[in-house]
Scaffold this motif. Sequence first.
Motif, PDB file in Angstrom:
ATOM      1  N   TYR A   1      -7.161   2.559   7.631  1.00 31.78           N
ATOM      2  CA  TYR A   1      -6.418   3.338   6.639  1.00 31.78           C
ATOM      3  C   TYR A   1      -5.360   4.209   7.312  1.00 31.78           C
ATOM      4  N   ASP A   2      -5.760   4.939   8.321  1.00 35.89           N
ATOM      5  CA  ASP A   2      -4.808   5.831   8.991  1.00 35.89           C
ATOM      6  C   ASP A   2      -3.745   5.050   9.747  1.00 35.89           C
ATOM      7  N   TYR A   3      -4.124   3.901  10.298  1.00 33.89           N
ATOM      8  CA  TYR A   3      -3.140   3.069  10.998  1.00 33.89           C
ATOM      9  C   TYR A   3      -2.097   2.545  10.022  1.00 33.89           C
ATOM     10  N   LEU A   4      -2.530   2.160   8.828  1.00 29.02           N
ATOM     11  CA  LEU A   4      -1.602   1.677   7.815  1.00 29.02           C
ATOM     12  C   LEU A   4      -0.540   2.728   7.504  1.00 29.02           C
ATOM     13  N   PHE A   5      -0.968   3.961   7.256  1.00 29.54           N
ATOM     14  CA  PHE A   5       0.003   4.981   6.882  1.00 29.54           C
ATOM     15  C   PHE A   5       0.808   5.469   8.077  1.00 29.54           C
ATOM     16  N   TYR A   6       0.195   5.489   9.252  1.00 28.12           N
ATOM     17  CA  TYR A   6       0.980   5.778  10.449  1.00 28.12           C
ATOM     18  C   TYR A   6       2.123   4.778  10.541  1.00 28.12           C
ATOM     19  N   SER A   7       1.794   3.500  10.351  1.00 26.88           N
ATOM     20  CA  SER A   7       2.804   2.443  10.432  1.00 26.88           C
ATOM     21  C   SER A   7       3.879   2.632   9.364  1.00 26.88           C
ATOM     22  N   GLY A   8       3.453   2.958   8.153  1.00 28.86           N
ATOM     23  CA  GLY A   8       4.403   3.136   7.063  1.00 28.86           C
ATOM     24  C   GLY A   8       5.383   4.265   7.313  1.00 28.86           C
ATOM     25  N   TYR A   9       4.901   5.367   7.842  1.00 28.77           N
ATOM     26  CA  TYR A   9       5.788   6.505   8.083  1.00 28.77           C
ATOM     27  C   TYR A   9       6.760   6.240   9.236  1.00 28.77           C
ATOM     28  N   VAL A  10       6.313   5.525  10.271  1.00 27.16           N
ATOM     29  CA  VAL A  10       7.238   5.174  11.350  1.00 27.16           C
ATOM     30  C   VAL A  10       8.269   4.171  10.845  1.00 27.16           C
ATOM     31  N   ALA A  11       7.821   3.214  10.039  1.00 29.94           N
ATOM     32  CA  ALA A  11       8.758   2.242   9.467  1.00 29.94           C
ATOM     33  C   ALA A  11       9.829   2.950   8.645  1.00 29.94           C
TER      34      ALA A  11
ATOM     35  N   ALA B   1       0.809  -1.215   0.000  1.00 31.31           N
ATOM     36  CA  ALA B   1       0.000   0.000   0.000  1.00 31.31           C
ATOM     37  C   ALA B   1       0.843   1.266   0.000  1.00 31.31           C
ATOM     38  N   CYS B   2       1.809   1.338   0.882  1.00 28.87           N
ATOM     39  CA  CYS B   2       2.574   2.579   1.015  1.00 28.87           C
ATOM     40  C   CYS B   2       3.451   2.845  -0.201  1.00 28.87           C
ATOM     41  N   LEU B   3       4.162   1.832  -0.680  1.00 22.75           N
ATOM     42  CA  LEU B   3       5.032   2.070  -1.836  1.00 22.75           C
ATOM     43  C   LEU B   3       4.239   2.449  -3.074  1.00 22.75           C
TER      44      LEU B   3
ATOM     45  N   GLY C   1      -7.299   0.105   0.597  1.00 19.59           N
ATOM     46  CA  GLY C   1      -8.219  -0.176   1.695  1.00 19.59           C
ATOM     47  C   GLY C   1      -8.175  -1.627   2.138  1.00 19.59           C
ATOM     48  N   ILE C   2      -8.021  -2.546   1.191  1.00 23.18           N
ATOM     49  CA  ILE C   2      -7.917  -3.964   1.523  1.00 23.18           C
ATOM     50  C   ILE C   2      -6.622  -4.238   2.286  1.00 23.18           C
ATOM     51  N   GLN C   3      -5.529  -3.596   1.872  1.00 23.75           N
ATOM     52  CA  GLN C   3      -4.264  -3.756   2.606  1.00 23.75           C
ATOM     53  C   GLN C   3      -4.403  -3.240   4.033  1.00 23.75           C
ATOM     54  N   ALA C   4      -5.117  -2.132   4.185  1.00 20.55           N
ATOM     55  CA  ALA C   4      -5.313  -1.567   5.525  1.00 20.55           C
ATOM     56  C   ALA C   4      -6.103  -2.514   6.410  1.00 20.55           C
ATOM     57  N   LEU C   5      -7.154  -3.112   5.854  1.00 18.07           N
ATOM     58  CA  LEU C   5      -7.947  -4.079   6.626  1.00 18.07           C
ATOM     59  C   LEU C   5      -7.141  -5.327   6.959  1.00 18.07           C
ATOM     60  N   ASP C   6      -6.301  -5.757   6.027  1.00 20.83           N
ATOM     61  CA  ASP C   6      -5.449  -6.917   6.287  1.00 20.83           C
ATOM     62  C   ASP C   6      -4.485  -6.622   7.427  1.00 20.83           C
ATOM     63  N   LEU C   7      -3.885  -5.431   7.405  1.00 24.81           N
ATOM     64  CA  LEU C   7      -2.937  -5.059   8.458  1.00 24.81           C
ATOM     65  C   LEU C   7      -3.630  -4.943   9.807  1.00 24.81           C
TER      66      LEU C   7
ATOM     67  N   ILE D   1      -2.712   2.387 -11.251  1.00 22.11           N
ATOM     68  CA  ILE D   1      -3.235   1.027 -11.120  1.00 22.11           C
ATOM     69  C   ILE D   1      -2.585   0.279  -9.956  1.00 22.11           C
ATOM     70  N   THR D   2      -1.359   0.660  -9.593  1.00 21.07           N
ATOM     71  CA  THR D   2      -0.643  -0.113  -8.579  1.00 21.07           C
ATOM     72  C   THR D   2      -1.335  -0.075  -7.220  1.00 21.07           C
ATOM     73  N   THR D   3      -2.129   0.962  -6.982  1.00 12.21           N
ATOM     74  CA  THR D   3      -2.852   1.042  -5.706  1.00 12.21           C
ATOM     75  C   THR D   3      -4.140   0.228  -5.724  1.00 12.21           C
ATOM     76  N   LEU D   4      -4.455  -0.362  -6.891  1.00 13.56           N
ATOM     77  CA  LEU D   4      -5.735  -1.041  -7.065  1.00 13.56           C
ATOM     78  C   LEU D   4      -5.590  -2.556  -7.195  1.00 13.56           C
ATOM     79  N   TYR D   5      -4.711  -3.007  -8.135  1.00  7.96           N
ATOM     80  CA  TYR D   5      -4.680  -4.462  -8.327  1.00  7.96           C
ATOM     81  C   TYR D   5      -3.881  -5.148  -7.229  1.00  7.96           C
TER      82      TYR D   5
END
Length: 596
Positions: A522-532, A400-402, A446-452, A437-441
């Motif tokens: 969603y916000d947790y995913l990007f919070y995690s990405g920025y700390v990483a 998701a982040c990349l 959103g699916i990545q965020a729910l998975d995380l 497209i990379t954020t979709l397929y």
Amino acid sequence: MSTYKAPLADIRFALYDVLGAEALFARLGFADASRDIVDAVLDEGARFNETVLAPLNRIGDEVGCVYDKTSGDVTTPPGFKQAYAQYVDGGWAGLTSPIEFGGQGMPHAAGVPLKEMIDAANLAWGNFPLLSHGATEALLHHGEAWQQEVFLKALVDGRWTGTMCLTEPHCGTDLGLLKTRATPNADGSHAVNGTKIFITAGEHDFTDNIVHLVLARLPDAPAGSKGISLFIVPKFKVGKDGVVGERNGVRCGAIEHKMGIHGSATCVINFDDAQGWLIGEPNKGLAAMFTMMNTARLAVGLQGLGLADRAYQNALRYARERLQGRSLSGPKQPDKPADPIIVHPDVRRMLLTQKALTEGGRLLGYHAATLVDVVGHGADEQERQQADALLGFVTPIVKACLTEWGVECTYHALQCFGGHGYIAEHGMEQLARDARITTLYEGTTGIQALDLMGRKVMQLQGAGLRVFLGMIEAFCKEQEGNEALHEFVAPLRAKAGEWQQLTISIGQRAVANADEVGAAAYDYLFYSGYVALAYWWARSVAAAETSSQSDAFKAAKRETARFYFARILPRTQAHAAAIGSGAASLMSMDVTHFGG
């Protein structure tokens, strides 16, 4: 027209200086992955991508794939088929596949730079071998011996290509709704019937045969996701003896007209009593599917990285050449009619954002590849388990982040060009369209965020997060007495503590209201990405300081890290505030109040 130069200096810095790949490969038993061999792979990969694939990127976009309605055949853009032949002849198709199946047995972490280069040079072309890699992983882990002999070896050496056939017109993420059926035949095969859509590389002219991996239901399958099986359905029938027979009941019904990646064939595939072979146990197809999907998600993350890097290279070149206005603090090139736009603070903001997200993101993606190697080859069981937990945790972050950062970086690069970025001449608008497209397929953001949030944190009780937090704390302890790193270590340690508390607070609220998980995801995913990324930037500065890199290289790493901590890491504050607002801000409004 955009150009591409493989960033070999930073790739080597990431692999060797930061990730310690040379020692890791030796410890994991990759005898043929010495530094000189890996360097040779990098050099030759750069040559292939710069001279063969990159020049085809624009023509792939302009001409695209051509579909013949009468035959169902797809013709790829000029030069694509010939480039694939060179790719196969060079041995690239099986670079990281096991030697016993015809591959070269190189570590995954030695293969990811090639993947990044391919995606930067020609994303649409790169989708063809990408899908083969996913099919290879599924057969490697779940295929029977004869399937590996017949299908896997042909995929590894590039004679055939593969696909993943999951999505149906009425069914995307919710695979429990799929309708494709598989009926047993007398010879042990199955007759597969149904329609799949959005099938990348589903039909093309690269190879004589295409191996479709298809999700379908057996007649007695239970309802929902527990009743899904996985089948090998080749374009031309193949027996257990490996003999290729007549054309199978597989036909491309159309190709999609897309916003970008025009050179990639995105197909509707119809199965009409197509001969298929069951992979693994009946009704256990999801396990094999996730083997493909997780591999593909990491690979798509690298697509975002590659596009971001190419966009940055071109924006940087243009910013150095384009004369426009004068520096606010006084002329920097008084002998010229104007200063280059790189002197302007806002242009620097865009360039530094691209540089910080790309170079930091490279470490995030490459580190995930080292985890794949540890999981597969580590000698210590506890080490393998920890690596597997961490890999599962970072996979949705990488994907998701990349990719979202790839969209952001291509946007900034286009913006640096101004109006010239919007026209086709400079190639920036193609990069921006391709990146979307990379954020979709392979699962939307959103699916990545729910998975995380839902699976990796809540269901698995944050096992991977604990490993990551342990890595951060170990690094911070190691650098406690290093004054040169204090400006990064202190805020990193504080963010790690906040990350942990934020996770706990979401879990506590979710006990009373399950919607809190989805609302925070969603916000947790990007919070995690920025700390990483803050962790990897701190690691970059530390590695650069003790490396043999030039003083200019070291200074660039430190200055970019300072920019990241000062200008990008604060984005976590907005994400934390959004999480803290809870589910009510999203869910309280009645659906009729949306209007319409």
